[in-house]
Design a protein around this motif. Structure first.
Motif, PDB file in Angstrom:
ATOM      1  N   TYR A  91       1.329 -20.532 -21.417  1.00 46.93           N
ATOM      2  CA  TYR A  91       2.147 -20.474 -20.190  1.00 46.93           C
ATOM      3  C   TYR A  91       1.364 -20.968 -18.972  1.00 46.93           C
ATOM      4  CZ  TYR A  91       6.207 -18.040 -22.119  1.00 46.93           C
ATOM      5  OH  TYR A  91       7.349 -17.723 -22.807  1.00 46.93           O
ATOM      6  N   ASN A  92       0.064 -20.832 -19.026  1.00 50.70           N
ATOM      7  CA  ASN A  92      -0.830 -21.319 -17.960  1.00 50.70           C
ATOM      8  C   ASN A  92      -0.374 -20.880 -16.566  1.00 50.70           C
ATOM      9  OD1 ASN A  92      -3.136 -22.720 -17.032  1.00 50.70           O
ATOM     10  ND2 ASN A  92      -1.861 -24.488 -16.488  1.00 50.70           N
ATOM     11  N   VAL A 120     -21.221 -21.811 -30.971  1.00 53.21           N
ATOM     12  CA  VAL A 120     -22.609 -21.369 -31.185  1.00 53.21           C
ATOM     13  C   VAL A 120     -22.870 -20.079 -30.405  1.00 53.21           C
ATOM     14  CG1 VAL A 120     -25.018 -22.060 -30.814  1.00 53.21           C
ATOM     15  CG2 VAL A 120     -23.297 -23.778 -31.406  1.00 53.21           C
ATOM     16  N   ILE A 121     -23.544 -19.107 -31.014  1.00 55.91           N
ATOM     17  CA  ILE A 121     -23.907 -17.933 -30.215  1.00 55.91           C
ATOM     18  C   ILE A 121     -25.424 -17.836 -29.994  1.00 55.91           C
ATOM     19  CG2 ILE A 121     -21.868 -16.626 -30.991  1.00 55.91           C
ATOM     20  CD1 ILE A 121     -24.017 -14.571 -32.014  1.00 55.91           C
ATOM     21  N   ASP A 122     -26.174 -18.651 -30.692  1.00 58.81           N
ATOM     22  CA  ASP A 122     -27.616 -18.622 -30.488  1.00 58.81           C
ATOM     23  C   ASP A 122     -28.150 -20.046 -30.462  1.00 58.81           C
ATOM     24  OD1 ASP A 122     -30.144 -17.804 -30.148  1.00 58.81           O
ATOM     25  OD2 ASP A 122     -30.360 -16.796 -32.092  1.00 58.81           O
ATOM     26  N   PRO A 123     -28.432 -20.611 -29.296  1.00 57.23           N
ATOM     27  CA  PRO A 123     -28.403 -19.973 -27.994  1.00 57.23           C
ATOM     28  C   PRO A 123     -26.971 -19.781 -27.493  1.00 57.23           C
ATOM     29  CG  PRO A 123     -28.950 -22.288 -27.742  1.00 57.23           C
ATOM     30  CD  PRO A 123     -28.877 -22.025 -29.218  1.00 57.23           C
ATOM     31  N   LEU A 124     -26.816 -18.755 -26.681  1.00 65.47           N
ATOM     32  CA  LEU A 124     -25.497 -18.348 -26.200  1.00 65.47           C
ATOM     33  C   LEU A 124     -25.125 -19.158 -24.950  1.00 65.47           C
ATOM     34  CD1 LEU A 124     -23.350 -16.022 -26.648  1.00 65.47           C
ATOM     35  CD2 LEU A 124     -24.544 -14.841 -24.795  1.00 65.47           C
ATOM     36  N   PRO A 125     -24.022 -19.926 -25.020  1.00 59.99           N
ATOM     37  CA  PRO A 125     -23.675 -20.730 -23.840  1.00 59.99           C
ATOM     38  C   PRO A 125     -23.153 -19.882 -22.689  1.00 59.99           C
ATOM     39  CG  PRO A 125     -22.034 -21.014 -25.587  1.00 59.99           C
ATOM     40  CD  PRO A 125     -23.105 -20.128 -26.142  1.00 59.99           C
ATOM     41  N   VAL A 126     -23.616 -20.173 -21.498  1.00 59.04           N
ATOM     42  CA  VAL A 126     -23.141 -19.490 -20.289  1.00 59.04           C
ATOM     43  C   VAL A 126     -22.757 -20.576 -19.286  1.00 59.04           C
ATOM     44  CG1 VAL A 126     -23.900 -18.139 -18.273  1.00 59.04           C
ATOM     45  CG2 VAL A 126     -24.454 -17.357 -20.582  1.00 59.04           C
ATOM     46  N   GLY A 127     -21.526 -20.526 -18.834  1.00 54.90           N
ATOM     47  CA  GLY A 127     -21.068 -21.530 -17.869  1.00 54.90           C
ATOM     48  C   GLY A 127     -19.602 -21.849 -18.080  1.00 54.90           C
ATOM     49  N   ILE A 128     -19.203 -22.974 -17.500  1.00 54.22           N
ATOM     50  CA  ILE A 128     -17.789 -23.374 -17.596  1.00 54.22           C
ATOM     51  C   ILE A 128     -17.662 -24.372 -18.740  1.00 54.22           C
ATOM     52  CG2 ILE A 128     -15.864 -24.463 -16.380  1.00 54.22           C
ATOM     53  CD1 ILE A 128     -17.215 -23.364 -13.784  1.00 54.22           C
ATOM     54  N   LEU A 129     -16.934 -23.969 -19.757  1.00 63.55           N
ATOM     55  CA  LEU A 129     -16.803 -24.831 -20.936  1.00 63.55           C
ATOM     56  C   LEU A 129     -15.705 -25.856 -20.750  1.00 63.55           C
ATOM     57  CD1 LEU A 129     -17.664 -21.785 -22.343  1.00 63.55           C
ATOM     58  CD2 LEU A 129     -17.910 -23.427 -24.164  1.00 63.55           C
ATOM     59  N   TYR A 130     -14.609 -25.443 -20.126  1.00 68.11           N
ATOM     60  CA  TYR A 130     -13.481 -26.377 -20.017  1.00 68.11           C
ATOM     61  C   TYR A 130     -12.694 -26.093 -18.755  1.00 68.11           C
ATOM     62  CZ  TYR A 130      -9.395 -29.117 -21.200  1.00 68.11           C
ATOM     63  OH  TYR A 130      -8.379 -30.039 -21.167  1.00 68.11           O
ATOM     64  N   ARG A 131     -12.271 -27.193 -18.128  1.00 75.22           N
ATOM     65  CA  ARG A 131     -11.452 -27.049 -16.925  1.00 75.22           C
ATOM     66  C   ARG A 131     -10.538 -28.261 -16.823  1.00 75.22           C
ATOM     67  NH1 ARG A 131     -13.893 -25.118 -11.392  1.00 75.22           N
ATOM     68  NH2 ARG A 131     -15.548 -26.611 -11.753  1.00 75.22           N
ATOM     69  N   ASN A 132      -9.245 -28.011 -16.671  1.00 76.14           N
ATOM     70  CA  ASN A 132      -8.277 -29.107 -16.523  1.00 76.14           C
ATOM     71  C   ASN A 132      -7.216 -28.638 -15.535  1.00 76.14           C
ATOM     72  OD1 ASN A 132      -6.313 -31.012 -16.702  1.00 76.14           O
ATOM     73  ND2 ASN A 132      -6.070 -30.914 -18.930  1.00 76.14           N
ATOM     74  N   ALA A 133      -7.224 -29.235 -14.356  1.00 73.48           N
ATOM     75  CA  ALA A 133      -6.318 -28.767 -13.298  1.00 73.48           C
ATOM     76  C   ALA A 133      -4.923 -29.361 -13.436  1.00 73.48           C
ATOM     77  CB  ALA A 133      -6.906 -29.137 -11.940  1.00 73.48           C
ATOM     78  N   ASP A 134      -4.726 -30.250 -14.429  1.00 75.19           N
ATOM     79  CA  ASP A 134      -3.445 -30.968 -14.483  1.00 75.19           C
ATOM     80  C   ASP A 134      -2.413 -30.366 -15.430  1.00 75.19           C
ATOM     81  OD1 ASP A 134      -4.420 -32.782 -12.666  1.00 75.19           O
ATOM     82  OD2 ASP A 134      -5.341 -34.015 -14.245  1.00 75.19           O
ATOM     83  N   VAL A 135      -2.726 -29.224 -16.005  1.00 80.01           N
ATOM     84  CA  VAL A 135      -1.766 -28.620 -16.937  1.00 80.01           C
ATOM     85  C   VAL A 135      -0.658 -27.940 -16.116  1.00 80.01           C
ATOM     86  CG1 VAL A 135      -1.530 -26.964 -18.835  1.00 80.01           C
ATOM     87  CG2 VAL A 135      -3.688 -28.195 -18.526  1.00 80.01           C
ATOM     88  N   PRO A 136       0.611 -28.137 -16.499  1.00 79.41           N
ATOM     89  CA  PRO A 136       1.688 -27.513 -15.708  1.00 79.41           C
ATOM     90  C   PRO A 136       1.650 -25.982 -15.761  1.00 79.41           C
ATOM     91  CG  PRO A 136       2.576 -28.840 -17.523  1.00 79.41           C
ATOM     92  CD  PRO A 136       1.094 -28.931 -17.614  1.00 79.41           C
ATOM     93  N   HIS A 137       2.165 -25.352 -14.712  1.00 82.71           N
ATOM     94  CA  HIS A 137       2.172 -23.889 -14.622  1.00 82.71           C
ATOM     95  C   HIS A 137       3.582 -23.371 -14.837  1.00 82.71           C
ATOM     96  CE1 HIS A 137      -0.849 -25.592 -11.806  1.00 82.71           C
ATOM     97  NE2 HIS A 137      -1.626 -24.880 -12.614  1.00 82.71           N
ATOM     98  N   TYR A 138       3.697 -22.381 -15.693  1.00 83.21           N
ATOM     99  CA  TYR A 138       5.025 -21.876 -16.056  1.00 83.21           C
ATOM    100  C   TYR A 138       5.808 -21.380 -14.842  1.00 83.21           C
ATOM    101  CZ  TYR A 138       8.577 -19.124 -18.445  1.00 83.21           C
ATOM    102  OH  TYR A 138       9.768 -18.602 -18.875  1.00 83.21           O
ATOM    103  N   GLU A 139       5.114 -20.678 -13.927  1.00 86.52           N
ATOM    104  CA  GLU A 139       5.867 -20.121 -12.792  1.00 86.52           C
ATOM    105  C   GLU A 139       6.454 -21.222 -11.924  1.00 86.52           C
ATOM    106  OE1 GLU A 139       2.617 -20.073 -13.214  1.00 86.52           O
ATOM    107  OE2 GLU A 139       1.478 -19.413 -11.465  1.00 86.52           O
ATOM    108  N   GLU A 140       5.782 -22.384 -11.888  1.00 86.48           N
ATOM    109  CA  GLU A 140       6.320 -23.484 -11.075  1.00 86.48           C
ATOM    110  C   GLU A 140       7.460 -24.188 -11.803  1.00 86.48           C
ATOM    111  OE1 GLU A 140       2.273 -24.256  -8.573  1.00 86.48           O
ATOM    112  OE2 GLU A 140       3.027 -25.896  -9.811  1.00 86.48           O
ATOM    113  N   LEU A 141       7.321 -24.318 -13.118  1.00 86.98           N
ATOM    114  CA  LEU A 141       8.415 -24.935 -13.874  1.00 86.98           C
ATOM    115  C   LEU A 141       9.682 -24.089 -13.721  1.00 86.98           C
ATOM    116  CD1 LEU A 141       6.481 -25.834 -17.157  1.00 86.98           C
ATOM    117  CD2 LEU A 141       7.128 -27.380 -15.321  1.00 86.98           C
ATOM    118  N   ARG A 142       9.473 -22.765 -13.760  1.00 85.04           N
ATOM    119  CA  ARG A 142      10.625 -21.854 -13.627  1.00 85.04           C
ATOM    120  C   ARG A 142      11.256 -21.919 -12.242  1.00 85.04           C
ATOM    121  NH1 ARG A 142      11.409 -17.021 -16.814  1.00 85.04           N
ATOM    122  NH2 ARG A 142      12.550 -16.315 -15.010  1.00 85.04           N
TER     123      ARG A 142
END
Ligand SMILES: Cc1ncc(C[n+]2csc(CCOP(=O)(O)OP(=O)(O)O)c2C)c(N)n1
Ligand code: SF4
Ligand SMILES: [Mg+2]
Length: 329
Positions: free
Chosen positions: A123-124, A271-293
């Motif tokens: 639903y994003n 992978v958990i060893d070494p354990l990743p810390v940070g932002i793995l994925y970001r996409n601002a272009d996915v539509p938002h359900y509340e706006e579609l509604r």
């Protein structure tokens, strides 16, 4: 030019938030519980973003982590087990102007609430979700959760957990419409804060898994990671986590990772060893359900009236033709 008194007061009010404005009742979590670090980061974030407490809502399910809304002096909804997300989605649909945060545990989210979790990703909606992942059911005193490691002895797995742990990052990254995935660990407060800040600023469903220590039931679980910084992999990028010089000095194991690269994000997440810390994925272009509604083309007065008429017509009892003739005579 002088400012009207009302505007002046409003401006003072809006500009003048302190940590105490967000501090609710005194936390009843155990000493050393990672939830305390998450709470501290969130209160700082609210203060720095100057969020109006009456415009901010924390929603949770059930569990130790789910006590979070009690400790924030904002609106809050301590819901039922596994159902934080649909409650938060309802709030956001009705009041898109509110800042809505969700606090959930690994049992709450990945076990009883798993279906809601999957659909919330799709639903994003513009929500910030924190998964307090302590790999155990804490509140009910040590039953295995889906994220408990294989072999973990608990009250429900006295011979050791039989299955490999579920990985909340790879699950989230595998769902259609995923738009923000990050991982933090409670013992690096700077990263918890920066990641939550990025999640808050992301427009869409931001999923932050926070590895959270439960010293009461799993005191040894993350000790090796605490004592050896090489076991942590900091993901850095100009569009990802910004790391201070001090942090970079301690955590030298770093990798540049572009958060727009979904396939690489999935590899890193496994992978958990070494354990990743940070932002793995970001996409601002996915539509938002509340706006579609809320799309005005779907909500014209004519369309709404026609829809309502059609619904009412379903329940209308029309007189048969003979009856109508008699009534007319
Ligand atoms: C419908 C329902 N089933 C079971 C429970 C019992 N219960 C309460 S909290 C919990 C697990 C919480 O674990 P988690 O989400 O990991 O949170 P933590 O306490 O570890 O923060 C369970 C099974 C409940 N309250 N409601
Ligand atoms: S039982 Fe574990 S998760 Fe719950 S408050 Fe205590 S340390 Fe935290
Ligand atoms: Mg838990």
């Amino acid at each position: 030019m002088t400012m009207p008194v009302r505007d002046c007061l409003l401006r003072m009010y809006e500009e003048d938030h302190h940590l105490e404005d967000y501090q609710g009742s005194i936390p009843r979590w155990c000493n050393g519980c990672g939830d305390n670090a998450i709470l501290a980061a969130v209160q700082r974030l609210c203060r720095d973003e100057n969020l109006r407490p009456e415009k901010t809502v924390f929603v949770s399910g059930i569990g130790c982590a789910a006590r979070f809304p009690h400790y924030m002096k904002t609106y809050g909804f301590h819901g039922i087990h596994g159902r934080a997300l649909p409650i938060a989605e309802g709030i956001k649909l009705a009041r898109p102007d509110l800042h809505v945060f969700v606090n959930t545990g690994d049992g709450d989210c990945c076990s009883i609430g798993a279906a809601h979790w999957i659909h919330a990703i799709r639903y994003n909606m513009n929500l910030t979700m924190m998964l307090h992942d302590n790999q155990i059911y804490g509140l009910t005193k040590m039953q295995a959760s889906p994220t408990s490691p294989k072999g973990l002895r608990s009250n429900t797995t006295p011979r050791g957990a039989y299955l490999e742990a579920l990985n909340p990052l790879t699950v989230t990254l595998g769902v259609q419409n995923v738009s923000f995935v990050a991982q933090a660990v409670d013992w690096i407060p700077e990263a918890v804060y920066s990641i939550l800040s990025a999640a808050y600023h992301h427009k869409g469903f931001s999923f932050v898994r926070i590895i959270q220590r439960c010293p009461e039931f799993l005191p040894e679980m993350w000790e090796p990671w605490l004592h050896d910084p090489q076991k942590t992999l900091l993901l850095t990028h100009e569009n990802g986590l910004q790391v201070s010089a001090n942090l970079a000095k301690v955590y030298k194991n770093q990798q540049r990772h572009d958060p727009s690269d979904l396939n690489r994000a999935r590899e890193i997440a496994s992978v958990i060893d070494p354990l990743p810390v940070g932002i793995l994925y970001r996409n601002a272009d996915v539509p938002h359900y509340e706006e579609l509604r809320q799309n005005p083309e779907l909500r014209t007065t004519d369309l709404i009236r026609t829809g309502l008429e059609a619904e009412f017509d379903k329940f209308t009892v029309w007189p048969d033709a003979d009856e109508q003739t008699r009534a007319d005579a």
